[in-house]
Design a protein around this motif. Structure first.
Motif, PDB file in Angstrom:
ATOM      1  N   GLU A  44       0.873  -1.166   0.000  1.00  0.00           N
ATOM      2  CA  GLU A  44       0.000   0.000   0.000  1.00  0.00           C
ATOM      3  C   GLU A  44       0.913   1.218   0.000  1.00  0.00           C
ATOM      4  O   GLU A  44       1.478   1.583   1.035  1.00  0.00           O
ATOM      5  N   GLU A  45       1.087   1.832  -1.165  1.00  0.00           N
ATOM      6  CA  GLU A  45       2.074   2.898  -1.317  1.00  0.00           C
ATOM      7  C   GLU A  45       1.808   4.086  -0.402  1.00  0.00           C
ATOM      8  O   GLU A  45       2.737   4.755   0.030  1.00  0.00           O
ATOM      9  N   GLU A  46       0.536   4.347  -0.087  1.00  0.00           N
ATOM     10  CA  GLU A  46       0.205   5.481   0.774  1.00  0.00           C
ATOM     11  C   GLU A  46       0.761   5.300   2.187  1.00  0.00           C
ATOM     12  O   GLU A  46       1.072   6.263   2.862  1.00  0.00           O
ATOM     13  N   ARG A  47       0.869   4.061   2.628  1.00  0.00           N
ATOM     14  CA  ARG A  47       1.337   3.773   3.989  1.00  0.00           C
ATOM     15  C   ARG A  47       2.835   3.504   4.056  1.00  0.00           C
ATOM     16  O   ARG A  47       3.432   3.574   5.122  1.00  0.00           O
ATOM     17  N   LYS A  69       9.870   7.042  -6.159  1.00  0.00           N
ATOM     18  CA  LYS A  69       8.681   7.192  -5.312  1.00  0.00           C
ATOM     19  C   LYS A  69       8.997   7.056  -3.828  1.00  0.00           C
ATOM     20  O   LYS A  69       8.170   7.377  -2.989  1.00  0.00           O
TER      21      LYS A  69
END
Length: 114
Positions: A44-47, A69
């Motif tokens: 989960e890239e947001e986390r 990123k």
């Protein structure tokens, strides 16, 4: 391994093992496509904080950091779905596809109830 690389053998045993090894390799090489496992890790890239704990924990070297990123990325062809990275991730950004935390906890509760 086959033949003398495996252990001391007579020549006819070495030849038989070499033929078996080559036929197994040929079976893989002649396929038009190979299906991977569905149970792999995902991020989960947001986390994800990009701390690389999951990368160090992965026994298959299937996780690398995307420097642009600054997040971890899973190579799904190398991932075996063992869940080591999921357990090691301090921000809970790693997830096991098809294995949610509540499902695993339910299995543990059922095992101890029996």
């Amino acid at each position: 391994m086959c033949g003398a690389a495996h252990s001391q053998k007579f020549i006819d045993e070495s030849i038989a093992q070499a033929q078996a090894a080559s036929s197994k390799a040929l079976a893989v090489l002649t396929r038009t496509s190979i299906e991977g496992q569905a149970a792999v890790a995902e991020v989960e890239e947001e986390r994800c904080s990009g701390c690389r704990v999951c990368e160090m924990a992965c026994p298959y070297e299937a996780i690398q950091r995307d420097e642009e990123k600054r997040v971890s990325v899973v190579n799904q062809a190398l991932c075996k779905g063992c869940g080591t990275c999921v357990a090691a991730c301090p921000s809970s950004a790693m997830k096991g596809r098809h294995f949610r935390t509540d499902q695993i906890l339910a299995e543990i509760r059922a095992a101890f109830a029996a």
